[in-house]
Design a protein around this motif. Structure first.
Motif, PDB file in Angstrom:
ATOM      1  N   ASP A  59      -0.696 -78.554  70.895  1.00  0.00           N
ATOM      2  CA  ASP A  59       0.693 -77.667  71.388  1.00  0.00           C
ATOM      3  C   ASP A  59      -0.285 -76.536  71.845  1.00  0.00           C
ATOM      4  OD1 ASP A  59       2.014 -79.350  72.464  1.00  0.00           O
ATOM      5  OD2 ASP A  59       3.748 -78.151  71.654  1.00  0.00           O
ATOM      6  N   LYS A  60      -0.895 -75.992  70.862  1.00  0.00           N
ATOM      7  CA  LYS A  60      -2.070 -74.828  71.025  1.00  0.00           C
ATOM      8  C   LYS A  60      -0.942 -73.487  70.789  1.00  0.00           C
ATOM      9  CE  LYS A  60      -5.266 -77.149  71.781  1.00  0.00           C
ATOM     10  NZ  LYS A  60      -6.164 -77.251  70.797  1.00  0.00           N
ATOM     11  N   LYS A  61       0.066 -73.719  70.205  1.00  0.00           N
ATOM     12  CA  LYS A  61       0.836 -73.055  69.770  1.00  0.00           C
ATOM     13  C   LYS A  61       1.203 -73.009  68.038  1.00  0.00           C
ATOM     14  CE  LYS A  61       5.586 -72.165  70.368  1.00  0.00           C
ATOM     15  NZ  LYS A  61       7.323 -72.360  71.017  1.00  0.00           N
ATOM     16  N   THR A  62       1.886 -72.028  66.847  1.00  0.00           N
ATOM     17  CA  THR A  62       1.562 -72.335  65.868  1.00  0.00           C
ATOM     18  C   THR A  62       2.945 -72.636  65.549  1.00  0.00           C
ATOM     19  OG1 THR A  62      -0.421 -70.457  65.751  1.00  0.00           O
ATOM     20  CG2 THR A  62       1.799 -70.955  63.600  1.00  0.00           C
ATOM     21  N   TYR A  63       2.949 -73.707  64.615  1.00  0.00           N
ATOM     22  CA  TYR A  63       4.425 -74.247  63.627  1.00  0.00           C
ATOM     23  C   TYR A  63       4.272 -74.272  62.617  1.00  0.00           C
ATOM     24  CZ  TYR A  63       5.616 -76.302  68.611  1.00  0.00           C
ATOM     25  OH  TYR A  63       6.201 -76.750  70.168  1.00  0.00           O
ATOM     26  N   SER A  64       4.987 -73.021  62.271  1.00  0.00           N
ATOM     27  CA  SER A  64       4.908 -72.713  60.691  1.00  0.00           C
ATOM     28  C   SER A  64       5.218 -73.248  59.871  1.00  0.00           C
ATOM     29  CB  SER A  64       4.385 -71.549  59.987  1.00  0.00           C
ATOM     30  OG  SER A  64       5.940 -70.426  60.393  1.00  0.00           O
ATOM     31  N   LYS A  65       6.867 -73.630  60.563  1.00  0.00           N
ATOM     32  CA  LYS A  65       8.129 -73.840  59.800  1.00  0.00           C
ATOM     33  C   LYS A  65       8.614 -75.124  60.709  1.00  0.00           C
ATOM     34  CE  LYS A  65      10.456 -70.252  59.788  1.00  0.00           C
ATOM     35  NZ  LYS A  65      11.032 -69.489  59.318  1.00  0.00           N
ATOM     36  N   PRO A  66       9.769 -76.690  60.012  1.00  0.00           N
ATOM     37  CA  PRO A  66      10.074 -77.479  60.290  1.00  0.00           C
ATOM     38  C   PRO A  66      11.656 -76.928  61.540  1.00  0.00           C
ATOM     39  CG  PRO A  66       9.955 -78.238  58.190  1.00  0.00           C
ATOM     40  CD  PRO A  66      10.017 -76.620  58.485  1.00  0.00           C
ATOM     41  N   ASP A  67      11.871 -76.412  61.437  1.00  0.00           N
ATOM     42  CA  ASP A  67      12.897 -75.225  62.179  1.00  0.00           C
ATOM     43  C   ASP A  67      12.562 -74.453  63.765  1.00  0.00           C
ATOM     44  OD1 ASP A  67      15.055 -75.668  60.150  1.00  0.00           O
ATOM     45  OD2 ASP A  67      14.862 -73.529  59.456  1.00  0.00           O
ATOM     46  N   GLU A  68      11.348 -74.865  63.230  1.00  0.00           N
ATOM     47  CA  GLU A  68      10.763 -73.730  65.040  1.00  0.00           C
ATOM     48  C   GLU A  68      10.427 -75.309  65.996  1.00  0.00           C
ATOM     49  OE1 GLU A  68       7.208 -72.246  63.326  1.00  0.00           O
ATOM     50  OE2 GLU A  68       8.120 -70.669  62.251  1.00  0.00           O
ATOM     51  N   ILE A  69      10.141 -76.408  65.184  1.00  0.00           N
ATOM     52  CA  ILE A  69      10.186 -77.763  65.967  1.00  0.00           C
ATOM     53  C   ILE A  69      11.523 -78.362  66.475  1.00  0.00           C
ATOM     54  CG2 ILE A  69       7.902 -78.296  65.638  1.00  0.00           C
ATOM     55  CD1 ILE A  69       9.189 -80.743  63.540  1.00  0.00           C
ATOM     56  N   ILE A  70      12.212 -77.541  66.589  1.00  0.00           N
ATOM     57  CA  ILE A  70      13.513 -78.145  66.604  1.00  0.00           C
ATOM     58  C   ILE A  70      14.161 -78.004  68.250  1.00  0.00           C
ATOM     59  CG2 ILE A  70      16.641 -77.922  66.854  1.00  0.00           C
ATOM     60  CD1 ILE A  70      16.099 -76.746  63.261  1.00  0.00           C
ATOM     61  N   GLY A  71      14.443 -78.720  68.609  1.00  0.00           N
ATOM     62  CA  GLY A  71      14.435 -78.656  69.991  1.00  0.00           C
ATOM     63  C   GLY A  71      13.597 -79.723  71.114  1.00  0.00           C
ATOM     64  N   HIS A  72      12.384 -79.331  70.876  1.00  0.00           N
ATOM     65  CA  HIS A  72      10.830 -80.290  70.961  1.00  0.00           C
ATOM     66  C   HIS A  72      11.034 -81.354  71.487  1.00  0.00           C
ATOM     67  CE1 HIS A  72       6.201 -80.820  71.246  1.00  0.00           C
ATOM     68  NE2 HIS A  72       6.893 -79.427  71.410  1.00  0.00           N
ATOM     69  N   ASP A  73      10.730 -81.803  72.549  1.00  0.00           N
ATOM     70  CA  ASP A  73      11.087 -82.865  73.294  1.00  0.00           C
ATOM     71  C   ASP A  73      10.087 -83.826  72.249  1.00  0.00           C
ATOM     72  OD1 ASP A  73      11.965 -82.245  74.889  1.00  0.00           O
ATOM     73  OD2 ASP A  73      10.787 -82.095  76.536  1.00  0.00           O
ATOM     74  N   ASP A  74       9.356 -83.934  71.734  1.00  0.00           N
ATOM     75  CA  ASP A  74       8.623 -84.507  70.908  1.00  0.00           C
ATOM     76  C   ASP A  74       8.520 -85.023  69.940  1.00  0.00           C
ATOM     77  OD1 ASP A  74       7.705 -86.618  73.391  1.00  0.00           O
ATOM     78  OD2 ASP A  74       5.979 -85.065  74.001  1.00  0.00           O
ATOM     79  N   PHE A  75       8.522 -84.088  68.963  1.00  0.00           N
ATOM     80  CA  PHE A  75       8.162 -83.280  67.371  1.00  0.00           C
ATOM     81  C   PHE A  75       9.411 -83.752  66.954  1.00  0.00           C
ATOM     82  CE2 PHE A  75       4.228 -80.962  68.566  1.00  0.00           C
ATOM     83  CZ  PHE A  75       3.544 -81.781  69.428  1.00  0.00           C
ATOM     84  N   GLU A  76      10.482 -83.923  66.920  1.00  0.00           N
ATOM     85  CA  GLU A  76      11.412 -83.317  66.381  1.00  0.00           C
ATOM     86  C   GLU A  76      11.811 -84.605  66.071  1.00  0.00           C
ATOM     87  OE1 GLU A  76      16.323 -82.116  66.101  1.00  0.00           O
ATOM     88  OE2 GLU A  76      15.252 -81.607  68.407  1.00  0.00           O
ATOM     89  N   GLU A  77      11.965 -85.680  67.247  1.00  0.00           N
ATOM     90  CA  GLU A  77      11.929 -86.607  66.384  1.00  0.00           C
ATOM     91  C   GLU A  77      10.797 -87.250  65.976  1.00  0.00           C
ATOM     92  OE1 GLU A  77      13.412 -90.938  68.434  1.00  0.00           O
ATOM     93  OE2 GLU A  77      12.291 -89.781  69.386  1.00  0.00           O
ATOM     94  N   ASP A  78       9.586 -86.544  65.890  1.00  0.00           N
ATOM     95  CA  ASP A  78       8.715 -87.617  65.028  1.00  0.00           C
ATOM     96  C   ASP A  78       8.277 -86.761  63.930  1.00  0.00           C
ATOM     97  OD1 ASP A  78       5.483 -88.731  65.567  1.00  0.00           O
ATOM     98  OD2 ASP A  78       5.426 -86.951  64.847  1.00  0.00           O
ATOM     99  N   PHE A  79       9.117 -85.842  63.701  1.00  0.00           N
ATOM    100  CA  PHE A  79       9.006 -85.093  62.076  1.00  0.00           C
ATOM    101  C   PHE A  79       9.831 -85.765  61.361  1.00  0.00           C
ATOM    102  CE2 PHE A  79      10.457 -82.008  58.979  1.00  0.00           C
ATOM    103  CZ  PHE A  79       9.312 -81.622  58.692  1.00  0.00           C
ATOM    104  N   THR A  80      11.232 -85.862  61.992  1.00  0.00           N
ATOM    105  CA  THR A  80      11.930 -86.769  61.407  1.00  0.00           C
ATOM    106  C   THR A  80      11.515 -88.409  60.914  1.00  0.00           C
ATOM    107  OG1 THR A  80      14.032 -85.856  62.491  1.00  0.00           O
ATOM    108  CG2 THR A  80      13.935 -88.242  61.075  1.00  0.00           C
ATOM    109  N   GLU A  81      10.598 -89.221  61.765  1.00  0.00           N
ATOM    110  CA  GLU A  81      10.131 -90.475  61.584  1.00  0.00           C
ATOM    111  C   GLU A  81       9.005 -90.435  60.470  1.00  0.00           C
ATOM    112  OE1 GLU A  81       9.336 -91.631  65.117  1.00  0.00           O
ATOM    113  OE2 GLU A  81      10.965 -92.028  66.206  1.00  0.00           O
TER     114      GLU A  81
END
Length: 336
Positions: A220-242
């Protein structure tokens, strides 16, 4: 369904073969014993297979597995003789008394002897009151071992509840024994239990989790340093759970078969997964997230050899990628 008749195989073993089987079983209990010894031949002092709890060996805690493969249940006189022998040699200082003493008897134990073993105070009373009958002239051929007051006091202090029986049912039902039977005679290993994913990320996950977040950042060319920061993301939130589900599928698989396989069965499975994904891992991709997705896809297609192949489902094989990442055996982002 496992159609192998392990009972038939075990009952057909001779005395030495049973000892070897039991030694294999005791040896895989690595979380319990630091070393295992089988006393082959005469002069065993009542010790067949020994599991030592520490490097002190006979001077520390140890368990004795007395293996008896007869054409019938162990007779009372044989069992009492063996108990008397181990206590006598403990008394004279050949070794400390065992923490646990097990009769390994695939064909069972005589009803009378079993009743005494299952009632420890009665067993103690019987070996003292009937020492002359069972032990006095049998412990050492041609010699008499009299029940002196000191020997009687020593026996009285022994905890007879530590004497147990391992029969054919215990052998067949024990998962560690089962792994050895599968290795020797064929059949399938039991399946690993289902994984449960903790709601909160725990410390042992930090490494692989940080690497997953780094792939998201790279993509994404954007810094995600904590899992909380991907909450609501169209792809990454579900992907992280999986991804966490995959990690824990491999975690449970690994723990179960580490305890319930022998030799290098698990190591071979893991090495084949790691070797199988490395060619894809080395390729160039637009982002490390796309690399991770491609490697996981490749892992799911792998067909490892060996007894664990049937149990290594797609999520387990993919979860191993995160296990390897957690151990720093791989990185998703290539070094520049």
């Amino acid at each position: 369904m496992n159609l192998f008749n392990y009972t038939r195989h075990i009952l057909s073993l001779d005395a030495e073969e049973l000892e070897i089987l039991v030694r294999k079983w005791v040896s895989v209990q690595s979380n319990k014993y630091v070393s295992v010894y089988r006393h082959a031949g005469a002069g065993d002092r009542g010790c067949d297979v020994i599991g030592f709890y520490s490097n002190k060996k006979f001077e520390g805690d140890w368990d004795n597995y007395q293996c008896k493969q007869y054409n019938k249940a162990i007779p009372t006189d044989t069992g009492m003789h063996e108990i008397g022998k181990i206590l006598y040699y403990s008394f004279i200082g050949e070794f400390s008394t065992p923490r646990n003493y097990y009769f390994v008897a695939p064909k069972g134990i005589n009803r009378n002897l079993k009743s005494w073993i299952l009632n420890p105070s009665k067993l103690k009373e019987k070996i003292i009151s009937q020492w002359e009958k069972y032990c006095e002239f049998t412990i050492i051929d041609g010699d008499r071992i009299e029940l002196t007051k000191d020997l009687e006091n020593f026996i009285s202090k022994y905890d007879f509840s530590t004497i147990g029986i391992i029969g054919i049912d215990e052998i067949i039902d024990d998962s560690k024994f089962k792994a050895i039977l599968v290795e020797l005679y064929g059949g399938d290993l039991p399946s690993a239990p289902s994984a449960e994913v903790p709601a909160n990320i725990i410390e042992t996950e930090f490494n692989y989790v940080s690497k997953i977040l780094d792939t998201y950042s790279d993509h994404d060319k954007k810094t995600y340093s904590k899992p909380d920061e991907i909450i609501g993301h169209d792809d990454f939130e579900e992907d992280f759970t999986e991804q966490r589900e995959r990690f824990y599928s491999a975690e449970v698989f690994r723990a179960f078969y580490r305890d319930n396989t022998v030799n290098s069965v698990l190591d071979n499975f893991e090495n084949e997964i790691l070797k199988g994904i490395k060619p894809t891992l080395r390729l160039d991709f637009p982002s490390s997230f796309i690399r991770m997705c491609n490697v996981l896809s490749e892992a799911g297609k792998l067909q490892p050899s060996g007894k664990l192949a049937i149990h290594g489902k797609i999520d387990v094989k993919q979860g191993y990628c995160h296990q390897f990442a957690n151990e720093d055996k791989l990185n998703w982002r290539k070094k520049k």
